[in-house]
Design an enzyme around this catalytic site. Structure first.
Site, PDB file in Angstrom:
ATOM      1  CG  ASP A   1      -2.034   0.970   1.121  1.00 52.96           C
ATOM      2  OD1 ASP A   1      -2.146   1.616   0.063  1.00 52.96           O
ATOM      3  OD2 ASP A   1      -2.796   1.112   2.091  1.00 52.96           O
TER       4      ASP A   1
ATOM      5  CG  ASP B   1      -5.867   6.024  -3.179  1.00 50.07           C
ATOM      6  OD1 ASP B   1      -4.873   5.298  -2.990  1.00 50.07           O
ATOM      7  OD2 ASP B   1      -6.897   5.926  -2.488  1.00 50.07           O
TER       8      ASP B   1
ATOM      9  N   GLY C   1     -11.494   4.033   0.690  1.00 52.74           N
ATOM     10  CA  GLY C   1     -12.253   5.017   1.459  1.00 52.74           C
ATOM     11  C   GLY C   1     -13.490   4.447   2.131  1.00 52.74           C
TER      12      GLY C   1
ATOM     13  CB  CYS D   1     -13.625 -21.399  17.079  1.00 57.10           C
ATOM     14  SG  CYS D   1     -12.338 -21.477  15.830  1.00 57.10           S
TER      15      CYS D   1
ATOM     16  CB  CYS E   1      -9.045 -22.458  14.729  1.00 55.81           C
ATOM     17  SG  CYS E   1      -8.602 -21.461  16.157  1.00 55.81           S
TER      18      CYS E   1
ATOM     19  CB  CYS F   1     -10.619 -22.313  19.540  1.00 47.52           C
ATOM     20  SG  CYS F   1     -10.514 -20.570  19.152  1.00 47.52           S
TER      21      CYS F   1
END
Ligand SMILES: [Zn+2]
Length: 484
Positions: A87, A122, A193, A276, A278, A281
């Protein structure tokens, strides 16, 4: 323009695609975890990351990092051998205003350090500014896009230059930005934005911003939704045609004690259970995650990647709309987002693939699904003559009425020829036994439309009293109504 993006599969406006970069092909929809300059990105592989994003401006600003990045390249600087997007510092521009770099300088720098996808500097317009100010800022953004385009040749420089779409919350400016950016010509379009809209749960506005941009972009171009990192938003955003998401959210939310899930946010302080499975977890307790925010961030990433895989599978099975309807019920503002999307139903219908196998009615928004719109638009294709009987399956068994053509009633589609009983979408569609008001309204209006399209045909409508509120007001000489 090179062909860098190839579509593999699609559903609604969402797609599974393959984006070719100088560091390999990545499959979309994809999440780009945000990596701080100086951090080690190699650990992100285990979550399933194929591409990451870092901030070129923060590297540029530090003389030490800047030199290292120039010497080693940004990939080695971060310990990452996959695709990498940078970025330009626009977000810093939004957050802190003062930024000490020129557009041309930061664009060239991204190319010098070997970024695979670079972004011009931008101007991220605020959502609170006037139309005239937003227009003036957009003109500056477009000038910077033009300047960057002259500097970078994607093929020669090995970097995909992205053309960011700005325009605050003004639909005409988003459309103008998309048209102009397309004219300049990019292989990837971020929608920028929008973070403040997401922070404030203004999903209705977010959807309008996405679709007004999308309408004017090349349909085959990949779209990056800048700053969308919460897994509960992914399904809706993908269904609207977004392909890439950068996530700083996993770490930001974790530092704030927030445990992400595709159905909303929990506060780890208050949790007694971890819903969860994962790797984090399944082996830890809420207490562990409270005391180690890195573990919480890891869970947030695992659950985000899992949601992306679920979305891809939904696209393959052509069940994305149903997943979206489930997800938007996580928060009333997201539901508002879907309501805003169905007001673009005709646009969505143009993108949605025609051949599918199943249709589950899963709430009022199903009445505005692309399949229903398409069916309604094609009611004029039936060649009818003599007497047409429109009835329900139950009434058909009770009465014996002479007819030349038989149409059965099924909300939300309305009347369909019995010959299409096995044909998608009406035939195989699964509808609740007690249809909701929205489904009956659409069905009723399609009955009216079929009659209007065939002024010389005689219609007999024979159905239950519950239809009276929807078709009871049809008073035409050609129509006879029998309530059962
Ligand atoms: Zn987890």
């Amino acid at each position: 323009m090179r062909e860098v993006f190839e579509l593999k599969d699609k559903d609604v406006m969402g797609r599974i695609g393959r984006l070719r970069t100088a560091h390999g092909v990545i499959e979309t929809p994809a999440i780009l975890p945000v990596v701080r300059p100086g951090a080690d990105a190699s650990r992100l592989r285990k979550f399933g990351a194929q591409i990451i994003i870092t901030n070129a401006y923060l590297i540029y600003r530090s003389p030490e990092l800047r030199n290292q990045a120039r010497d080693l390249g940004v990939h080695r600087l971060l310990g990452w051998d996959g695709a990498l997007m940078t970025d330009s510092g626009s977000y810093q521009l939004y957050e802190y205003r003062g930024i000490e770099v020129e557009n041309s300088e930061i664009v060239r720098f991204q190319q010098e350090i070997g970024s695979d996808i670079g972004v011009p500097l931008d101007i991220p317009s605020s959502i609170y500014i006037s139309h005239s100010r937003a227009r003036a800022e957009l003109d500056r953004t477009l000038n910077r896009l033009r300047e960057a385009r002259e500097l970078i040749d994607d093929e020669r420089d090995g970097m995909i230059l992205a053309g960011t779409i700005q325009g605050s919350i003004y639909p005409d400016l988003r459309e103008y930005a998309a048209r102009e950016a397309s004219r300049i010509g990019f292989d990837l379009y971020p929608i920028g934005g929008v973070v403040p809209l997401m922070e404030q749960y203004r999903y209705g506005d977010l959807v309008r911003v996405i679709l007004h941009s999308k309408i004017n972009l090349e349909p085959s171009a990949p779209i990056h939704l800048f700053g969308a990192g919460h897994p509960m938003v992914f399904a809706l955003a993908v269904a609207l045609g977004c392909d890439l998401f950068d996530s700083a959210a996993y770490a930001l939310y974790a530092s704030d004690g927030r445990y992400l899930s595709p159905s909303g946010t929990y506060f780890i302080e208050k949790m007694e259970y971890l819903p969860c499975s994962c790797p984090v977890c399944s082996e830890r307790s809420p207490e562990d995650l409270r005391s180690d925010k890195d573990l919480l961030a890891d869970h947030n990433l695992y659950t985000s990647f899992e949601e992306i895989r679920r979305i891809k599978e939904a696209i393959r099975e052509k069940r994305l709309w149903e997943l979206v309807q489930m997800r938007v019920r996580s928060h009333p503002s997201l539901l508002e987002g879907l309501k805003s999307a169905v007001s673009f139903a005709d646009l969505i219908e143009r993108f949605d693939p025609i051949s599918k196998t199943s249709f589950f009615y899963s709430g009022p928004e199903s009445s505005r699904r692309p399949e229903v719109i398409r069916y309604s638009n094609r009611l004029d294709r039936f060649e009818l003559g003599g007497t047409v009987l429109i009835t329900t399956e139950r009434v058909l068994k009770q009465l014996n009425i002479e007819h030349d053509h038989l149409f059965l009633l099924k909300p939300p589609f309305g009347p369909y020829p019995v010959e299409l009983s096995e044909t998608y979408p009406v035939g195989p569609s699964e509808i609740p036994k007690t249809p909701d008001h929205e489904a009956m309204v659409v069905a009723g209006s399609n009955v009216r439309r079929l009659i209007e399209l065939n002024p010389d045909v005689r219609f007999i409508i024979a159905c239950e009293q519950e239809w009276e509120g929807y078709i009871g007001d049809i008073e035409k000489e050609q129509v006879e109504v029998v309530w059962v």
